[in-house]
Motif scaffolding. Structure first.
Motif, short mmCIF file in Angstrom:
data_model
loop_
_atom_site.label_atom_id
_atom_site.label_comp_id
_atom_site.label_asym_id
_atom_site.label_seq_id
_atom_site.Cartn_x
_atom_site.Cartn_y
_atom_site.Cartn_z
N TYR A 139 0.83 -1.20 0.00
CA TYR A 139 0.00 0.00 0.00
C TYR A 139 0.87 1.26 0.00
O TYR A 139 0.66 2.17 -0.79
N LEU A 140 1.85 1.33 0.91
CA LEU A 140 2.71 2.51 1.01
C LEU A 140 3.52 2.71 -0.26
O LEU A 140 3.67 3.84 -0.74
N ASP A 141 4.05 1.64 -0.81
CA ASP A 141 4.81 1.73 -2.06
C ASP A 141 3.91 2.25 -3.19
O ASP A 141 4.31 3.11 -3.97
N GLY A 142 2.69 1.72 -3.27
CA GLY A 142 1.75 2.18 -4.29
C GLY A 142 1.43 3.65 -4.14
O GLY A 142 1.37 4.41 -5.12
N LYS A 143 1.22 4.07 -2.90
CA LYS A 143 0.90 5.47 -2.61
C LYS A 143 2.08 6.38 -3.01
O LYS A 143 1.89 7.44 -3.60
N PHE A 144 3.30 5.96 -2.69
CA PHE A 144 4.49 6.74 -2.99
C PHE A 144 4.67 6.91 -4.50
O PHE A 144 4.96 8.00 -4.98
N PHE A 145 4.47 5.83 -5.26
CA PHE A 145 4.71 5.88 -6.70
C PHE A 145 3.52 6.41 -7.50
O PHE A 145 3.59 6.47 -8.73
N GLU A 146 2.44 6.80 -6.81
CA GLU A 146 1.36 7.52 -7.49
C GLU A 146 1.86 8.84 -8.06
O GLU A 146 1.36 9.33 -9.06
N THR A 147 2.87 9.42 -7.42
CA THR A 147 3.48 10.67 -7.88
C THR A 147 4.58 10.33 -8.88
O THR A 147 5.56 9.66 -8.53
N ALA A 148 4.41 10.77 -10.11
CA ALA A 148 5.34 10.41 -11.19
C ALA A 148 6.79 10.79 -10.88
O ALA A 148 7.71 10.04 -11.23
N ALA A 149 6.99 11.91 -10.19
CA ALA A 149 8.35 12.36 -9.88
C ALA A 149 9.10 11.38 -8.97
O ALA A 149 10.32 11.38 -8.92
N ASN A 150 8.37 10.54 -8.25
CA ASN A 150 9.02 9.59 -7.34
C ASN A 150 9.56 8.35 -8.05
O ASN A 150 10.19 7.50 -7.42
N ALA A 151 9.33 8.24 -9.36
CA ALA A 151 9.83 7.09 -10.12
C ALA A 151 11.35 6.96 -10.02
O ALA A 151 11.89 5.86 -10.13
N SER A 152 12.04 8.07 -9.76
CA SER A 152 13.51 8.04 -9.65
C SER A 152 13.97 7.24 -8.43
O SER A 152 15.15 6.90 -8.32
N TYR A 153 13.05 6.93 -7.50
CA TYR A 153 13.40 6.15 -6.31
C TYR A 153 13.10 4.66 -6.47
O TYR A 153 13.20 3.91 -5.52
N ARG A 154 12.73 4.22 -7.66
CA ARG A 154 12.30 2.84 -7.88
C ARG A 154 13.38 1.83 -7.47
O ARG A 154 13.07 0.77 -6.95
N ASN A 155 14.65 2.14 -7.68
CA ASN A 155 15.74 1.21 -7.34
C ASN A 155 16.34 1.47 -5.97
O ASN A 155 17.33 0.86 -5.60
N HIS A 156 15.76 2.38 -5.21
CA HIS A 156 16.21 2.66 -3.84
C HIS A 156 15.59 1.67 -2.86
O HIS A 156 14.50 1.15 -3.10
N TYR A 157 16.28 1.45 -1.75
CA TYR A 157 15.63 0.82 -0.60
C TYR A 157 14.79 1.91 0.04
O TYR A 157 15.28 3.02 0.26
N ARG A 158 13.52 1.61 0.31
CA ARG A 158 12.59 2.63 0.78
C ARG A 158 12.18 2.33 2.22
O ARG A 158 11.63 1.28 2.51
N VAL A 159 12.47 3.30 3.11
CA VAL A 159 12.14 3.18 4.53
C VAL A 159 10.97 4.11 4.81
O VAL A 159 11.13 5.33 4.85
N TYR A 160 9.77 3.54 4.95
CA TYR A 160 8.58 4.33 5.24
C TYR A 160 8.49 4.56 6.74
O TYR A 160 8.43 3.61 7.51
#
Length: 198
Positions: free
Chosen positions: A104-125
């Motif tokens: 859910y959190l990942d989906g919410k984050f990537f709803e914003t197109a500009a956040n696509a640059s973080y796709r290969n990052h480890y993401r700490v919500y």
């Protein structure tokens, strides 16, 4: 390391082990993402960034750490995760739905197109509240970690190392493991005894 045996007063070399330093560094990008829920926002905790950098460096991971844009997790769908109450009646996270929470959190984050640059990052919500310190989506093969504001500042590196494939020191399915809560290793639970993990 040379191994010697003594027989009849005579010493003889019977083996040798050569140790080489690990010189291969893995590079990893890590982004901390503040999550706002019920008008409260999760944030960096204490020395968390320094401890994360050092713990990953000790694991031969050269990490680039940054704070990304915040997301808002509100509404009826997200509220269904918060269905458990403590003894005072405070609503807490229902930990039976962890996997869905990560997605859910990942989906919410990537709803914003500009956040696509973080796709290969480890993401700490970073959520503001919850019943645990944090939880990785899995052991290896994931880039998503959830941590809560009540955590200690060694929780994020602990969960990130899970995401990178590292087990607890006391339950790694190996023949030999350390005793539970018996080391100050970042992958043990000695913080529950009030000791700092490294």
């Amino acid at each position: 390391i040379r191994v010697f045996a003594t027989k009849n007063g005579k010493e003889q070399r019977v083996g040798q082990i050569k140790l080489f330093p690990n010189s291969v560094l893995k590079n990893a990008n890590v982004v901390f993402i503040p999550v706002r829920y019920n008008n409260v926002q999760g944030s960096i905790k204490g020395n968390e960034v320094d401890i994360t950098r050092f713990a990953l460096q000790q694991s031969y991971v050269q990490a680039s750490l940054s704070v990304g844009p915040a997301i808002r997790a509100e509404g009826w769908w997200f509220n269904k995760f918060f269905t458990t109450r403590d003894s005072t009646g405070r609503v807490l996270m229902d930990d039976s739905r962890w996997a869905s929470l990560h997605r859910y959190l990942d989906g919410k984050f990537f709803e914003t197109a500009a956040n696509a640059s973080y796709r290969n990052h480890y993401r700490v919500y970073m959520l503001p509240d919850g019943t645990l310190n944090g939880v990785a989506e899995g052991i290896g093969n994931t880039k998503v970690v959830v941590v809560f504001q009540g955590r200690n500042d060694s929780t994020s590196p602990h969960e990130l190392l899970h995401a990178m494939g590292v087990h607890h020191t006391f339950d790694n399915n190996g023949l030999y493991t350390y005793k539970y809560r018996n080391t100050d290793n970042i992958m043990d639970y000695t913080h529950q005894l009030g000791e700092q993990r490294f």
